[in-house]
Design a protein around this motif. Structure first.
Motif, mmCIF file in Angstrom:
data_model
loop_
_atom_site.group_PDB
_atom_site.id
_atom_site.type_symbol
_atom_site.label_atom_id
_atom_site.label_comp_id
_atom_site.label_asym_id
_atom_site.label_seq_id
_atom_site.Cartn_x
_atom_site.Cartn_y
_atom_site.Cartn_z
ATOM 1 N N ARG A 78 0.818 -1.226 0.000
ATOM 2 C CA ARG A 78 0.000 0.000 0.000
ATOM 3 C C ARG A 78 0.847 1.270 0.000
ATOM 4 O O ARG A 78 0.576 2.174 -0.801
ATOM 5 N N PRO A 79 1.856 1.393 0.863
ATOM 6 C CA PRO A 79 2.692 2.602 0.782
ATOM 7 C C PRO A 79 3.354 2.763 -0.585
ATOM 8 O O PRO A 79 3.482 3.881 -1.089
ATOM 9 N N TYR A 80 3.753 1.651 -1.173
ATOM 10 C CA TYR A 80 4.376 1.682 -2.501
ATOM 11 C C TYR A 80 3.387 2.188 -3.547
ATOM 12 O O TYR A 80 3.700 3.077 -4.351
ATOM 13 N N LEU A 81 2.166 1.661 -3.521
ATOM 14 C CA LEU A 81 1.126 2.094 -4.458
ATOM 15 C C LEU A 81 0.762 3.564 -4.242
ATOM 16 O O LEU A 81 0.573 4.308 -5.208
ATOM 17 N N VAL A 82 0.679 3.976 -2.994
ATOM 18 C CA VAL A 82 0.339 5.371 -2.679
ATOM 19 C C VAL A 82 1.420 6.308 -3.206
ATOM 20 O O VAL A 82 1.118 7.366 -3.774
ATOM 21 N N GLN A 83 2.680 5.929 -3.039
ATOM 22 C CA GLN A 83 3.779 6.771 -3.520
ATOM 23 C C GLN A 83 3.679 6.974 -5.030
ATOM 24 O O GLN A 83 3.795 8.091 -5.527
ATOM 25 N N ILE A 84 3.459 5.895 -5.761
ATOM 26 C CA ILE A 84 3.327 5.995 -7.218
ATOM 27 C C ILE A 84 2.101 6.827 -7.579
ATOM 28 O O ILE A 84 2.170 7.726 -8.424
ATOM 29 N N ALA A 85 0.977 6.557 -6.924
ATOM 30 C CA ALA A 85 -0.263 7.281 -7.221
ATOM 31 C C ALA A 85 -0.127 8.776 -6.925
ATOM 32 O O ALA A 85 -0.649 9.607 -7.673
ATOM 33 N N LYS A 86 0.587 9.129 -5.859
ATOM 34 C CA LYS A 86 0.792 10.546 -5.537
ATOM 35 C C LYS A 86 1.560 11.249 -6.656
ATOM 36 O O LYS A 86 1.214 12.365 -7.051
ATOM 37 N N HIS A 87 2.602 10.593 -7.162
ATOM 38 C CA HIS A 87 3.364 11.190 -8.267
ATOM 39 C C HIS A 87 2.478 11.343 -9.509
ATOM 40 O O HIS A 87 2.557 12.362 -10.206
ATOM 41 N N LEU A 88 1.638 10.366 -9.766
ATOM 42 C CA LEU A 88 0.734 10.461 -10.921
ATOM 43 C C LEU A 88 -0.295 11.570 -10.736
ATOM 44 O O LEU A 88 -0.655 12.252 -11.699
ATOM 45 N N MET A 89 -0.765 11.774 -9.496
ATOM 46 C CA MET A 89 -1.707 12.878 -9.235
ATOM 47 C C MET A 89 -1.030 14.222 -9.476
ATOM 48 O O MET A 89 -1.630 15.123 -10.053
ATOM 49 N N ILE A 90 0.218 14.337 -9.051
ATOM 50 C CA ILE A 90 0.963 15.576 -9.285
ATOM 51 C C ILE A 90 1.085 15.831 -10.779
ATOM 52 O O ILE A 90 0.853 16.944 -11.259
ATOM 53 N N ASP A 91 1.439 14.777 -11.530
ATOM 54 C CA ASP A 91 1.546 14.913 -12.985
ATOM 55 C C ASP A 91 0.213 15.333 -13.599
ATOM 56 O O ASP A 91 0.164 16.200 -14.470
ATOM 57 N N LEU A 92 -0.876 14.735 -13.135
ATOM 58 C CA LEU A 92 -2.214 15.068 -13.639
ATOM 59 C C LEU A 92 -2.545 16.532 -13.361
ATOM 60 O O LEU A 92 -3.012 17.250 -14.249
#
Length: 166
Positions: free
Chosen positions: A50-64
């Motif tokens: 979960r922390p790994y997925l959240v880290q990736i998802a946070k970067h993708l949200m920033i990109d979005l």
């Protein structure tokens, strides 16, 4: 990978939906997150999934958010032009297609390279500040910027846009 997907997909979708307030964007980012996991070099331990997925998802949200901010600024600039100076619909479409190609080129870069480029171009950070923020050398920042800039130029050339040789 399958165990991570089946065990955390629903949770990640709900988490992103709460953050974004939009199920469609959340679903897209979940898919992009798992693509990053699948194409990544390593798989986290099950207890770190979960922390790994959240880290990736946070970067993708920033990109979005950065992409949307760029699109909004472009549309705002267009709206501010007097009608006589506004680009034609064809020119607007060409710009949008070029921006989409550049976005796709940047999306294909390694995360650190992309983040370096965004910090420089959108956040206005100096190379020294980027190096300190990412914990890398200034020479690495230069290398990442060169890689990202080349990717942008290549994308523009493929769209048929003239690229300055400066």
């Amino acid at each position: 990978m399958q165990r991570m997907y089946s065990g955390h997909h629903g949770w990640l979708l709900q988490w992103l939906q709460r953050k974004l307030g939009n199920r469609g964007d959340a679903a897209d980012l979940v898919q992009d997150t798992y693509i990053r996991v699948a194409t990544g070099r390593s798989m986290p331990n099950p207890e770190q999934a979960r922390p790994y997925l959240v880290q990736i998802a946070k970067h993708l949200m920033i990109d979005l958010h950065r992409r949307r901010k760029l699109e909004a600024a472009y549309l705002e600039a267009l709206a501010a032009l007097p009608e006589a100076h506004a680009p034609s619909h064809e020119d607007t479409l060409i710009v949008q297609q070029t921006l989409a190609a550049i976005d796709a080129a940047l999306e294909g870069l390694p995360p650190k390279v992309r983040e370096t480029f965004f910090m420089s171009q959108f956040d206005g950070m100096t190379y020294s500040a980027i190096a300190a923020s990412l914990g890398i050398a200034v020479a690495t920042v230069r290398k990442h910027m060169l890689t990202a800039t080349r990717a942008c130029f290549l994308a523009m050339q493929q769209c048929g846009e003239p690229v300055c040789a400066c």
